[in-house]
Design a protein around this motif. Structure first.
Motif, short mmCIF file in Angstrom:
data_model
loop_
_atom_site.label_atom_id
_atom_site.label_comp_id
_atom_site.label_asym_id
_atom_site.label_seq_id
_atom_site.Cartn_x
_atom_site.Cartn_y
_atom_site.Cartn_z
N TYR A 119 0.85 -1.20 0.00
CA TYR A 119 0.00 0.00 0.00
C TYR A 119 0.88 1.26 0.00
N THR A 120 1.90 1.26 0.86
CA THR A 120 2.80 2.40 0.96
C THR A 120 3.50 2.67 -0.37
N MET A 121 3.92 1.60 -1.05
CA MET A 121 4.60 1.78 -2.33
C MET A 121 3.65 2.30 -3.40
N THR A 122 2.43 1.77 -3.43
CA THR A 122 1.45 2.26 -4.39
C THR A 122 1.11 3.72 -4.12
N GLU A 123 0.93 4.04 -2.85
CA GLU A 123 0.62 5.41 -2.46
C GLU A 123 1.76 6.36 -2.82
N TYR A 124 2.99 5.90 -2.71
CA TYR A 124 4.13 6.72 -3.09
C TYR A 124 4.05 7.10 -4.57
N LEU A 125 3.68 6.13 -5.41
CA LEU A 125 3.54 6.42 -6.84
C LEU A 125 2.40 7.41 -7.09
N VAL A 126 1.30 7.22 -6.38
CA VAL A 126 0.16 8.13 -6.52
C VAL A 126 0.58 9.55 -6.15
N LYS A 127 1.36 9.69 -5.09
CA LYS A 127 1.78 11.02 -4.63
C LYS A 127 2.82 11.65 -5.55
N GLN A 128 3.37 10.85 -6.46
CA GLN A 128 4.24 11.40 -7.50
C GLN A 128 3.41 11.73 -8.75
N ASN A 129 2.09 11.74 -8.55
CA ASN A 129 1.11 12.11 -9.58
C ASN A 129 0.90 11.07 -10.67
N HIS A 130 1.23 9.81 -10.37
CA HIS A 130 0.96 8.72 -11.32
C HIS A 130 -0.47 8.23 -11.16
N ARG A 131 -1.13 7.94 -12.28
CA ARG A 131 -2.48 7.41 -12.26
C ARG A 131 -2.58 6.11 -13.04
N ASP A 132 -1.85 6.00 -14.14
CA ASP A 132 -1.81 4.73 -14.89
C ASP A 132 -0.71 3.86 -14.31
N ILE A 133 -1.02 3.17 -13.22
CA ILE A 133 -0.03 2.36 -12.50
C ILE A 133 -0.29 0.89 -12.79
N ALA A 134 0.62 0.28 -13.52
CA ALA A 134 0.49 -1.15 -13.84
C ALA A 134 0.93 -1.99 -12.66
N PHE A 135 0.52 -3.26 -12.66
CA PHE A 135 0.81 -4.17 -11.55
C PHE A 135 1.28 -5.50 -12.10
N ILE A 136 2.43 -5.97 -11.63
CA ILE A 136 2.94 -7.30 -11.98
C ILE A 136 3.01 -8.11 -10.70
N GLY A 137 2.18 -9.17 -10.64
CA GLY A 137 2.10 -9.97 -9.42
C GLY A 137 2.40 -11.43 -9.66
N VAL A 138 2.09 -12.25 -8.65
CA VAL A 138 2.33 -13.69 -8.73
C VAL A 138 1.04 -14.44 -8.40
N ASP A 139 1.07 -15.73 -8.63
CA ASP A 139 -0.09 -16.58 -8.42
C ASP A 139 -0.59 -16.48 -6.97
N GLU A 140 -1.90 -16.54 -6.81
CA GLU A 140 -2.51 -16.39 -5.49
C GLU A 140 -2.34 -17.61 -4.60
N LYS A 141 -1.67 -18.65 -5.08
CA LYS A 141 -1.32 -19.77 -4.20
C LYS A 141 -0.42 -19.29 -3.07
N ASP A 142 0.39 -18.27 -3.37
CA ASP A 142 1.20 -17.63 -2.33
C ASP A 142 0.36 -16.49 -1.75
N GLU A 143 -0.20 -16.72 -0.57
CA GLU A 143 -1.14 -15.76 -0.01
C GLU A 143 -0.51 -14.40 0.25
N ALA A 144 0.68 -14.39 0.85
CA ALA A 144 1.30 -13.12 1.24
C ALA A 144 1.65 -12.26 0.03
N VAL A 145 2.34 -12.85 -0.93
CA VAL A 145 2.80 -12.09 -2.09
C VAL A 145 1.73 -12.02 -3.17
#
Length: 329
Positions: free
Chosen positions: A162-188
């Motif tokens: 959340y903090t990292m996403t919010e940091y990007l938002v506060k740098q005035n970014h709105r088109d923020i892409a997301f690269i994640g991993v499979d939900e089998k790993d709950e934490a990540v």
């Protein structure tokens, strides 16, 4: 060198040497010092097998890691080893190479009392894991995932993402892409994604599913997922849930003729050693992996003494590392 030889050199009885070595029973200070001096002078090393037979302890901790070659695992193991050594223990490392069946096999192997405690770096904890863990006769600590009924040490994945996403938002970014991993790993796979989505929603930013890509943990996946996103649209920023994924994304952007951060800003999570030496240095979240390894080891030793404390959840801290991979719009 045997105990009776040390006794002869120190001018005491073998029983006195035994009491000093086991820190058990009263020994006059001058005799203790004489015994310790001889032990140091002759560099005496007790036989660990004989000691374990006598004490009904193996003096070993088992550490199950998903991939020993990763920096995360090496930092955790370094922390565990430091604490284990201070307690007179050695560490047995089991590398599963992200194979769940191997994790199950190692849990079964270690459960026969070949170690006095187990630390498992969790990625996916299945019913098979739980079936074996329920039969353990030694304490176990899960590191990286919260497992009900078992002592767990978790990273603050939600707040970090959340903090990292919010940091990007506060740098005035709105088109923020997301690269994640499979939900089998709950934490990540689940928690970090939820934090990203919650942050966008809280700031009234529309969520675009086509700016989100899910893959594995490796650099190649980051590269491929970035290419997939670029085939739809060029975002102004990218949040990757690990530094390796971020590195892959950066390479894909460079190969597409884009500049980081002037065209696209990129951030990760994890703060691997390479992160600050990239060009540009990567903005990321620093997790205290070595500290979490030390916490896990100390917790195992505490559970050896007080098994009734099993089931607590402990959380580690994090720190935002702002570097040159993000541009203010």
């Amino acid at each position: 060198m045997r105990i009776k030889d040390i006794a002869r050199l120190a001018g005491v009885s073998p029983a006195t040497v035994s009491r000093v070595m086991n820190n058990n029973g009263y020994v006059k200070e001058e005799k203790r010092e004489a015994v310790l001096k001889v032990i140091k002078d002759v560099d005496y090393q007790p036989n660990p097998i004989a000691q374990s037979l006598k004490n009904q302890k193996s003096q070993m901790l088992g550490v199950i890691v998903p991939k020993i070659s990763t920096e995360t695992a090496s930092r955790v193991v370094a922390g565990v080893t430091e604490v284990a050594r201070a307690h007179g223990y050695q560490v047995l490392i089991a590398n599963t190479d992200l194979d769940i069946d191997e994790e199950i096999n190692y849990l079964k192997f270690l459960s026969n009392k070949s170690v006095d405690g187990i630390i498992m770096m969790g990625t996916e904890v299945t019913d098979q894991h739980l079936a074996v863990m329920d039969k353990l006769i030694v304490p176990i600590v899960i590191l990286g995932q919260k497992v009900k009924g078992y002592t767990s040490i978790v990273h603050n994945d939600y707040d970090a993402s959340y903090t990292m996403t919010e940091y990007l938002v506060k740098q005035n970014h709105r088109d923020i892409a997301f690269i994640g991993v499979d939900e089998k790993d709950e934490a990540v796979g689940i928690v970090r994604k939820k934090a990203y989505l919650d942050c966008l929603n809280n700031y009234k930013i529309d969520v675009n599913d086509r700016l989100m890509a899910i893959g594995d943990f490796d650099i190649d996946t980051g590269y491929q997922m970035m290419q997939k996103i670029l085939s739809y649209k060029t975002p102004t920023a990218v949040l990757a849930v690990t530094d390796h994924l971020a590195i892959g994304a950066i390479h894909a952007l460079l190969d597409a003729g884009l500049d980081v951060p002037n065209d696209v800003s990129v951030v990760g999570i994890g703060d691997i050693k390479l992160a600050e030496y990239l060009n540009p240095p990567l903005t990321t979240v620093h997790y205290t992996f070595k500290t979490s390894g030390k916490m896990a080891a100390e917790t195992v030793f505490e559970l050896m003494k007080n098994p009734e404390k099993q089931g607590d959840t402990l959380m580690t801290t994090f720190e935002l590392k702002t570097r040159a991979s993000v541009r203010v719009l």
